[in-house]
Design a protein around this motif. Structure first.
Motif, PDB file in Angstrom:
ATOM      1  N   HIS A 169       0.606   5.638 -16.966  1.00 60.09           N
ATOM      2  CA  HIS A 169       1.502   5.511 -15.813  1.00 60.09           C
ATOM      3  C   HIS A 169       0.804   4.708 -14.715  1.00 60.09           C
ATOM      4  O   HIS A 169      -0.423   4.749 -14.594  1.00 60.09           O
ATOM      5  CB  HIS A 169       1.908   6.874 -15.271  1.00 60.09           C
ATOM      6  N   THR A 170       1.591   4.049 -13.957  1.00 55.09           N
ATOM      7  CA  THR A 170       1.029   3.218 -12.880  1.00 55.09           C
ATOM      8  C   THR A 170       1.777   3.469 -11.572  1.00 55.09           C
ATOM      9  O   THR A 170       2.932   3.903 -11.589  1.00 55.09           O
ATOM     10  CB  THR A 170       1.103   1.723 -13.248  1.00 55.09           C
ATOM     11  N   ASN A 171       1.095   3.215 -10.436  1.00 55.22           N
ATOM     12  CA  ASN A 171       1.722   3.375  -9.101  1.00 55.22           C
ATOM     13  C   ASN A 171       2.526   2.129  -8.763  1.00 55.22           C
ATOM     14  O   ASN A 171       2.024   1.014  -8.885  1.00 55.22           O
ATOM     15  CB  ASN A 171       0.660   3.568  -8.018  1.00 55.22           C
ATOM     16  N   THR A 224       0.820  -1.216   0.000  1.00 58.37           N
ATOM     17  CA  THR A 224       0.000   0.000   0.000  1.00 58.37           C
ATOM     18  C   THR A 224       0.853   1.265   0.000  1.00 58.37           C
ATOM     19  O   THR A 224       0.374   2.323  -0.358  1.00 58.37           O
ATOM     20  CB  THR A 224      -0.909   0.024   1.248  1.00 58.37           C
ATOM     21  N   ALA A 225       2.094   1.178   0.440  1.00 55.62           N
ATOM     22  CA  ALA A 225       2.942   2.373   0.517  1.00 55.62           C
ATOM     23  C   ALA A 225       3.503   2.711  -0.873  1.00 55.62           C
ATOM     24  O   ALA A 225       4.107   1.862  -1.536  1.00 55.62           O
ATOM     25  CB  ALA A 225       4.079   2.134   1.491  1.00 55.62           C
ATOM     26  N   LEU A 226       3.259   3.946  -1.294  1.00 55.22           N
ATOM     27  CA  LEU A 226       3.685   4.357  -2.638  1.00 55.22           C
ATOM     28  C   LEU A 226       5.206   4.450  -2.715  1.00 55.22           C
ATOM     29  O   LEU A 226       5.838   5.100  -1.885  1.00 55.22           O
ATOM     30  CB  LEU A 226       3.069   5.726  -2.948  1.00 55.22           C
ATOM     31  N   ALA A 227       5.788   3.799  -3.727  1.00 59.88           N
ATOM     32  CA  ALA A 227       7.234   3.836  -3.920  1.00 59.88           C
ATOM     33  C   ALA A 227       7.605   4.742  -5.101  1.00 59.88           C
ATOM     34  O   ALA A 227       8.587   5.482  -5.049  1.00 59.88           O
ATOM     35  CB  ALA A 227       7.773   2.431  -4.167  1.00 59.88           C
ATOM     36  N   ASP A 228       6.784   4.688  -6.157  1.00 59.96           N
ATOM     37  CA  ASP A 228       7.161   5.428  -7.369  1.00 59.96           C
ATOM     38  C   ASP A 228       5.952   5.464  -8.317  1.00 59.96           C
ATOM     39  O   ASP A 228       5.020   4.675  -8.161  1.00 59.96           O
ATOM     40  CB  ASP A 228       8.340   4.693  -8.040  1.00 59.96           C
ATOM     41  N   VAL A 229       6.004   6.390  -9.269  1.00 63.51           N
ATOM     42  CA  VAL A 229       5.031   6.386 -10.378  1.00 63.51           C
ATOM     43  C   VAL A 229       5.841   6.171 -11.647  1.00 63.51           C
ATOM     44  O   VAL A 229       6.742   6.949 -11.940  1.00 63.51           O
ATOM     45  CB  VAL A 229       4.244   7.707 -10.442  1.00 63.51           C
ATOM     46  N   ARG A 230       5.553   5.113 -12.331  1.00 60.25           N
ATOM     47  CA  ARG A 230       6.394   4.754 -13.483  1.00 60.25           C
ATOM     48  C   ARG A 230       5.502   4.430 -14.687  1.00 60.25           C
ATOM     49  O   ARG A 230       4.286   4.191 -14.512  1.00 60.25           O
ATOM     50  CB  ARG A 230       7.272   3.552 -13.124  1.00 60.25           C
ATOM     51  N   ASN A 289      -2.305   5.299 -12.548  1.00 61.92           N
ATOM     52  CA  ASN A 289      -2.435   6.634 -11.980  1.00 61.92           C
ATOM     53  C   ASN A 289      -2.989   7.550 -13.080  1.00 61.92           C
ATOM     54  O   ASN A 289      -2.257   7.980 -13.981  1.00 61.92           O
ATOM     55  CB  ASN A 289      -1.055   7.123 -11.503  1.00 61.92           C
ATOM     56  N   TRP A 290      -4.297   7.838 -13.023  1.00 66.64           N
ATOM     57  CA  TRP A 290      -4.962   8.539 -14.140  1.00 66.64           C
ATOM     58  C   TRP A 290      -4.559  10.000 -14.212  1.00 66.64           C
ATOM     59  O   TRP A 290      -4.541  10.578 -15.287  1.00 66.64           O
ATOM     60  CB  TRP A 290      -6.477   8.399 -14.000  1.00 66.64           C
ATOM     61  N   ARG A 291      -4.212  10.612 -13.121  1.00 68.84           N
ATOM     62  CA  ARG A 291      -3.814  12.024 -13.158  1.00 68.84           C
ATOM     63  C   ARG A 291      -2.519  12.194 -13.951  1.00 68.84           C
ATOM     64  O   ARG A 291      -2.412  13.040 -14.833  1.00 68.84           O
ATOM     65  CB  ARG A 291      -3.587  12.546 -11.738  1.00 68.84           C
ATOM     66  N   VAL A 292      -1.527  11.370 -13.619  1.00 68.98           N
ATOM     67  CA  VAL A 292      -0.235  11.461 -14.325  1.00 68.98           C
ATOM     68  C   VAL A 292      -0.425  11.050 -15.786  1.00 68.98           C
ATOM     69  O   VAL A 292       0.170  11.640 -16.706  1.00 68.98           O
ATOM     70  CB  VAL A 292       0.813  10.569 -13.615  1.00 68.98           C
ATOM     71  N   THR A 293      -1.270  10.042 -15.996  1.00 69.72           N
ATOM     72  CA  THR A 293      -1.520   9.572 -17.359  1.00 69.72           C
ATOM     73  C   THR A 293      -2.117  10.694 -18.214  1.00 69.72           C
ATOM     74  O   THR A 293      -1.678  10.931 -19.353  1.00 69.72           O
ATOM     75  CB  THR A 293      -2.471   8.361 -17.327  1.00 69.72           C
TER      76      THR A 293
END
Lengths: 186, 448
Positions: B232-234, B203-209, B221-225
């Motif tokens: 992009h995905t979390n 559950t802890a976010l590490a990165d958006v890639r 991750n729809w905002r970054v996308t």
């Protein structure tokens, strides 16, 4: 000499551990014993042989019994008070001495049962008082119904009523259940 | 536990009542004055009631006084807890309702060490039942008794006494909840609550890639996308459990000189620390085992869940407090790499220090909890603490010197990367665990 001092020191140390409840019981017993002796000697010269002897017996016996409630010296003290009272012909005085002697006896009896440094529960006190009251009522009934007629004393009619009431109260004291249950009481 | 007392016998009170009553009767007869009987009537009536009551209860042979029993509300309590012990006669409740007045009981219990009794001297008398409360100040096994019971009729005319077997009481150590973060330097399990340094399900976010084939759709991750125009995905950190080995140094049980009766010992602190650490890590799903370098507590295999906590606490409560120093050190056996090892020790034995170094060399993450009581070697202890101190001996000064010598051991351990923290209750381990996890995730210099 040293062993005597040690035994006295040990006695004092033991007395220092005696609980307040124990002291209260012993004090009440001693006070009622002194009151019984004073009542027994009331109206008699204190410098006579009999009062002096009985007072000495009461003093020594009462002191020993106060220090050790389970001792047998209390018999001497109570006997002293009773013998001193024999000089009196007044029945109310005799009855008063008898009641005070009973109070002394009951206090010593309860004090002998309770550990010296222990507390006394309320139910133990009520039970003891209840049986002491039963003994007093039984004595009252026997006194009014047997002893006074034997003595040829002229007893008014209401004393018969009093005797019957004492018997009824005796039955009530012995048979009516306690007000405090062991599960509730502490 | 029930006990039948021996036959009762007349007390001096009954003999006194009879003697005085008979004396008045003799005096009345000899003097020819029946009214003198009034003097002895109450005592005679008292004696008659006692004898009649005894005969009515079928106790002519002295068996009128019922058996006594002892009951306790709990057999196992926590440190600081209170248990109620009741000594009563089985017919006490019936006697009170039927009006037949229960027997008088006088109960005396010897004062157990490290416990408080109510009433304070452990003696109480009452009718029917006698309650006593025991408050345990320390963990361990308590033997409340033997209980001396004096039993008499309600008038005190007949009495007997008996001795009841002690009530066994087990006091578990205070396992207060540890204030420690859930993250560990290197969790080694598959699933759990500790954040690992590796990416995975969690559950802890590490990165958006950028999205890759095989990624879960719900992690997009729809905002970054929408901002970048590419999927992009979390990415999250994996969450794992770990093995925790709690090592107990029970080679000595040290207490400040002169304070043996009141102050807590090193074994007290060790046991409390073990209980708190075990409760914390078992509560968050880790496997916890216990290893005793001495032989006062015993060793337990690693396990999980509330059952393991119960086993550990029960084992701690059975620890031998009174046995002398243990000479043989039982070395820790096989160990998984990156196991979190919590060593609870007063750090007074070089063999224990060597064992800590060995554990560190095997790759374990070692934390040392210092369980030497602060009062040991404290020359500025409050007045009265040294009561009963022998002026010819200098135990306090000797312990102060020993504590100074021990400082070099603590310093050496810290220099080797083994954190040493003083056990001061539930908050003791939090800073150490935080610093360990930060150290594990800190960037490292690459060697050429």
């Amino acid at each position: 000499m040293r062993s005597t001092l040690e035994s006295i020191a040990q006695l004092l140390a033991d007395l220092g551990h005696v609980s307040r409840a124990q002291w209260a019981l012993r004090l009440l017993a001693a006070l009622s014993l002194v009151a019984a002796q004073l009542l027994a000697c009331a109206g008699h010269p204190l410098d006579g042989v009999l009062p002096a002897l009985t007072s000495a017996a009461v003093l020594v016996g009462g002191l020993v019994q106060t220090l050790r409630p389970d001792a047998s010296m209390g018999t001497l003290a109570l006997a002293g008070a009773v013998v001193a009272a024999c000089a009196s012909a007044d029945v109310p005085v005799l009855a008063g001495v008898a009641v005070l002697v009973l109070v002394t006896h009951v206090c010593w009896s309860l004090a002998a049962m309770v550990p010296a440094h222990g507390r006394i529960g309320r139910r133990a006190v009520t039970t003891t008082v209840r049986w002491a009251a039963a003994a007093a009522l039984l004595a009252l009934a026997a006194g009014l119904g047997v002893v006074l007629p034997l003595a040829g004393a002229s007893t008014p009619a209401w004393t018969m009523v009093l005797g019957i009431l004492a018997l009824i109260a005796l039955v009530a004291v012995l048979l009516v259940p306690h007000g405090t249950s062991p599960r509730r009481g502490r | 536990m029930t006990s039948s007392p021996p036959p009762s016998s007349p007390t001096p009170a009954l003999l006194r009542a009879v003697a005085v009553g008979v004396l008045t009767a003799v005096l009345a007869v000899m003097a020819g004055r029946p009214e003198l009987l009034v003097l002895g009537l109450p005592l005679l009536a008292w004696a008659v009631l006692a004898v009649v009551r005894r005969l009515a209860r079928g106790g002519a042979d002295g068996t009128d006084l019922a058996s006594v029993r002892v009951r306790s509300t709990e057999r196992s309590i926590a440190e600081g807890g209170t248990v109620r012990i009741v000594v009563d006669t089985p017919d006490a409740s019936q006697a009170s309702t039927s009006g037949s007045s229960g027997s008088l009981l006088g109960v005396t219990v010897p004062l157990p060490a490290h416990a408080a009794l109510t009433p304070p001297r452990g003696s109480r008398a009452d009718a029917g039942s006698v309650p006593l409360t025991v408050t345990a100040r320390r963990w361990g096994r308590y033997e409340i008794g033997p209980i001396h019971v004096a039993l008499s009729d309600p008038l005190g005319a007949y009495r007997t006494q008996t001795r009841l077997d002690p009530v066994m009481l087990r006091v578990t150590p205070d396992s207060s909840l540890l204030e420690a973060p859930p993250n560990l330097p290197a969790p080694i399990g598959v699933a759990g609550v500790h954040l690992s340094a590796r990416r995975g399900q969690g559950t802890a976010l590490a990165d958006v890639r950028p999205f890759q084939r095989g990624d879960r759709l719900h992690r997009i991750n729809w905002r970054v996308t929408s901002r970048t125009g590419t999927l992009h995905t979390n990415a999250t950190f994996a969450e794992r459990d770990t093995d925790v080995l709690v090592v107990a140094d029970t080679l000595q049980d040290v207490v400040a000189p002169g304070l043996e009766a009141t102050a807590e010992t090193s074994l007290d602190l060790t046991v409390r620390a073990i209980a708190a650490v075990s409760r914390h890590y078992l509560g968050i799903g880790d496997r916890v085992g216990l290893y005793d370098l001495g032989s006062r507590i015993g060793t337990l295999r690693a396990g999980t869940g509330p059952r393991q906590l119960r086993i550990i606490v029960d084992t701690l409560a059975r620890a031998h407090r009174t046995s002398g120093p243990v000479t043989r050190v039982q070395k820790v056996g096989a160990l998984r790499g990156s196991t979190l090892v919590v060593v609870c020790s007063p750090l007074l034995d070089d063999r224990v220090v060597a064992q800590i170094g060995e554990l560190r060399a095997r790759g374990a993450d070692v934390i040392v909890v210092d369980t030497l009581p602060p009062s040991v070697g404290d020359l500025f202890s409050p007045p009265g603490a040294g009561a009963g101190r022998d002026p010819q001996r200098f135990w306090s000064e000797a312990w102060a010197l020993r504590r100074l010598l021990r400082e070099s051991t603590v310093r050496a351990l810290r220099e080797q990367g083994v954190p040493v923290t003083l056990w001061e209750g539930p908050g003791s381990l939090a800073p150490v665990l935080l610093s360990l996890s930060r150290a594990a995730s800190a960037p490292r210099m690459r060697r050429a």
